[in-house]
Every structure is written in structure tokens, then in C-alpha cells.
Design a protein around this motif. Structure first.
Motif, PDB file in Angstrom:
ATOM      1  N   GLU A  38       0.834  -1.211   0.000  1.00 34.22           N
ATOM      2  CA  GLU A  38       0.000   0.000   0.000  1.00 34.22           C
ATOM      3  C   GLU A  38       0.865   1.256   0.000  1.00 34.22           C
ATOM      4  N   GLU A  40       3.948   1.543  -1.202  1.00 37.51           N
ATOM      5  CA  GLU A  40       4.560   1.697  -2.519  1.00 37.51           C
ATOM      6  C   GLU A  40       3.557   2.149  -3.571  1.00 37.51           C
ATOM      7  N   LYS A  41       2.325   1.724  -3.369  1.00 42.78           N
ATOM      8  CA  LYS A  41       1.291   2.096  -4.339  1.00 42.78           C
ATOM      9  C   LYS A  41       0.940   3.574  -4.273  1.00 42.78           C
ATOM     10  N   ASN A  42       0.875   4.118  -3.052  1.00 44.14           N
ATOM     11  CA  ASN A  42       0.474   5.517  -2.857  1.00 44.14           C
ATOM     12  C   ASN A  42       1.660   6.467  -2.768  1.00 44.14           C
ATOM     13  N   LYS A  43       2.841   6.021  -3.081  1.00 44.96           N
ATOM     14  CA  LYS A  43       4.028   6.855  -2.935  1.00 44.96           C
ATOM     15  C   LYS A  43       4.171   7.795  -4.134  1.00 44.96           C
ATOM     16  N   GLN A  45       2.216  10.202  -5.590  1.00 40.66           N
ATOM     17  CA  GLN A  45       1.176  10.182  -6.616  1.00 40.66           C
ATOM     18  C   GLN A  45       1.184  11.452  -7.475  1.00 40.66           C
ATOM     19  N   TRP A  46       1.758  12.522  -6.895  1.00 38.54           N
ATOM     20  CA  TRP A  46       1.720  13.797  -7.615  1.00 38.54           C
ATOM     21  C   TRP A  46       2.764  13.893  -8.737  1.00 38.54           C
TER      22      TRP A  46
END
Length: 256
Positions: A38, A40-43, A45-46
Motif C-alpha cells: 500500500e 509503494e502504491k500511494n508513494k 502520486q503527484w
């Protein structure tokens, strides 16, 4: 020839060493893989690949000269036509006031006011350092403002406690009085007895007053004067008794 081994050995004499227990395996949560996935997935995002997709400004909307200066609203022609041009001289119909005339001598009045008036009190100030600037002390926050306290306007605990103590003392005093009256074997008059006694006193006062009214207008003899004084004293005593009974709610008398 067979060899014989000695039964005694230095390894048998030395006591065995205490083996220290090893550390238990480190605790690893069973949710660790899902949490790591989770994160790594949300790291970041911008972040984007390449330039951001944004609308480019139009080349027609370029910055012009004096475009950012504030502009006044346009005048309306109707309002301009209603307004008259400013005249340098007054009209014939105007009556300008040249000034208010007064006979008061302001110089002497100001001098007397300055002499007899109280001196102006300087405002309290404070200085932030030795050769610093001066500031008003009233608005600095250094002077306590009791109006802004949290407990302002609330009855202090000492006053509430004192009122409770006074009430308790009054109740104890009344209880002691009742106990004292009971010890002295006093009897409290009931409402019926009080009413009957009051009616009897008023009846007696009317009889004495009737006798007083029957006296002659001119009292000359000693016997008549003594009788008149006796009636007056009786009337005063009856009036006093009636007032006492009507004034007090509870009346106690000694038991027979």
C-alpha cells in the motif's frame, strides 16, 4: 596388551557451563506485506512523467500597458447634466454666513482655564530596552484586566461557604431555641387559641374605650382623674398585647 583409561579426567571435574538462552525470533506482523504494498502504491502520486498537462495561455492575452492599474467607473451622462458647474462667486439669492460673532474673550477664558484646570496626567508607558521605543502600558497586556478573567462575575467559593455556614448556624440556633423551650415545658399556642385570645383582648379594649368615652368632658375631681389614668393605662396595655400577638407567628406560654 590392552590399555587402561583413567576414569578421572579434568573435563569431569570442571562443572558444565550454563548455556545462555538465545534471543527469540523478532516479531513480524502478518500485515507487513500488505502495508508495504500500500505504501509503494500511494508513494509520490503527484509526480508525472514529463511536463504537467496544463492549458497554455493564449498568445492574444498578453500583458498590456496600464492594464493592472485601477480604473474608475464611467460617468453617466444624466448625472453630469444635472450637476451645475462650480461658481467662483455666490449668487444673488445666496446669503453666505461670514462667521458667528461672540462677545466672549476666548484668550482670557483659555488662560483662566489653563491656570485653574488640573494638570494632565501622563499616560503610563513602558520601554522594551534601555534606549528602545516607548509603548503604552494599558494595551501592552502587562496590566491585569480583571474583567477578562474566567471567573469574573462568579460568586467566590468563600462567600458561598460563608452563606452556607450562616444558614446552618441559623438552623442550629432555631433548633436550640425549640429544644430550650421544650425543656422549660412551654406550650405553643395553636391558631384557634391565638385567634380566641386576640378576639378577647379586642373585646376588652372596646369595653374600656366605651367607659373612657363615657367620662365627662371636664374632669375636676381627683377620683375622676385617677379613674381616667387607669382607663388610659389599661387601653395602652391592651393595645400592646394585641400588637405583640399579631406581630409574632409563634407564641409560647408556660404550662400549668
Amino acid at each position: 596388551m590392552a590399555t587402561q583409561r583413567a576414569q578421572e579426567s579434568i573435563y569431569n571435574i570442571r562443572p558444565p557451563l550454563d548455556e545462555k538462552p538465545g534471543k527469540p525470533p523478532r516479531y513480524i506482523s502478518k500485515f507487513r506485506p500488505s502495508v508495504k504494498l500500500e505504501a509503494e502504491k500511494n508513494k509520490a502520486q503527484w509526480k508525472t512523467m514529463g511536463p504537467a498537462k496544463a492549458a497554455l495561455p493564449s498568445p492574444k492575452n498578453f500583458l498590456q500597458k496600464h492594464s493592472k492599474e485601477p480604473k474608475l467607473p464611467a460617468r453617466k451622462k444624466e448625472e453630469d447634466s444635472k450637476k451645475l458647474p462650480a461658481l467662483s462667486v455666490p449668487r444673488r439669492t445666496d446669503h453666505p454666513v461670514m462667521g458667528i460673532h461672540s462677545k466672549k474673550n476666548f484668550i482670557n477664558a483659555n488662560a483662566v482655564a489653563a491656570i485653574t484646570g488640573l494638570p494632565k496626567k501622563p499616560q503610563p508607558i513602558y520601554v522594551d530596552k534601555r534606549q528602545g521605543d516607548k509603548y503604552l502600558l494599558e494595551t501592552s497586556g502587562l496590566v491585569p484586566k480583571y474583567i477578562k478573567k474566567k471567573g469574573y462575575g462568579v460568586t467566590p467559593k468563600c462567600v458561598i461557604q460563608r452563606n452556607e455556614e450562616m444558614t446552618r448556624a441559623q438552623k442550629e440556633y432555631e433548633a436550640s431555641i425549640l429544644e430550650h423551650l421544650k425543656k422549660k415545658a412551654l406550650k405553643q399556642l395553636s391558631d384557634e387559641e391565638k385567634t380566641s385570645i386576640l378576639q378577647g383582648l379586642k373585646k376588652n379594649w372596646k369595653e374600656v374605650y366605651r367607659e373612657f368615652q363615657s367620662l365627662p368632658i371636664k374632669v375636676d375631681t381627683i377620683r375622676q382623674k385617677l379613674y381616667k389614668e387607669k382607663l388610659e393605662s389599661q387601653m395602652k396595655q391592651l393595645e400592646h398585647d394585641i400588637e405583640v400577638i399579631e406581630k409574632h407567628k409563634f407564641i409560647y406560654i408556660a404550662k400549668e
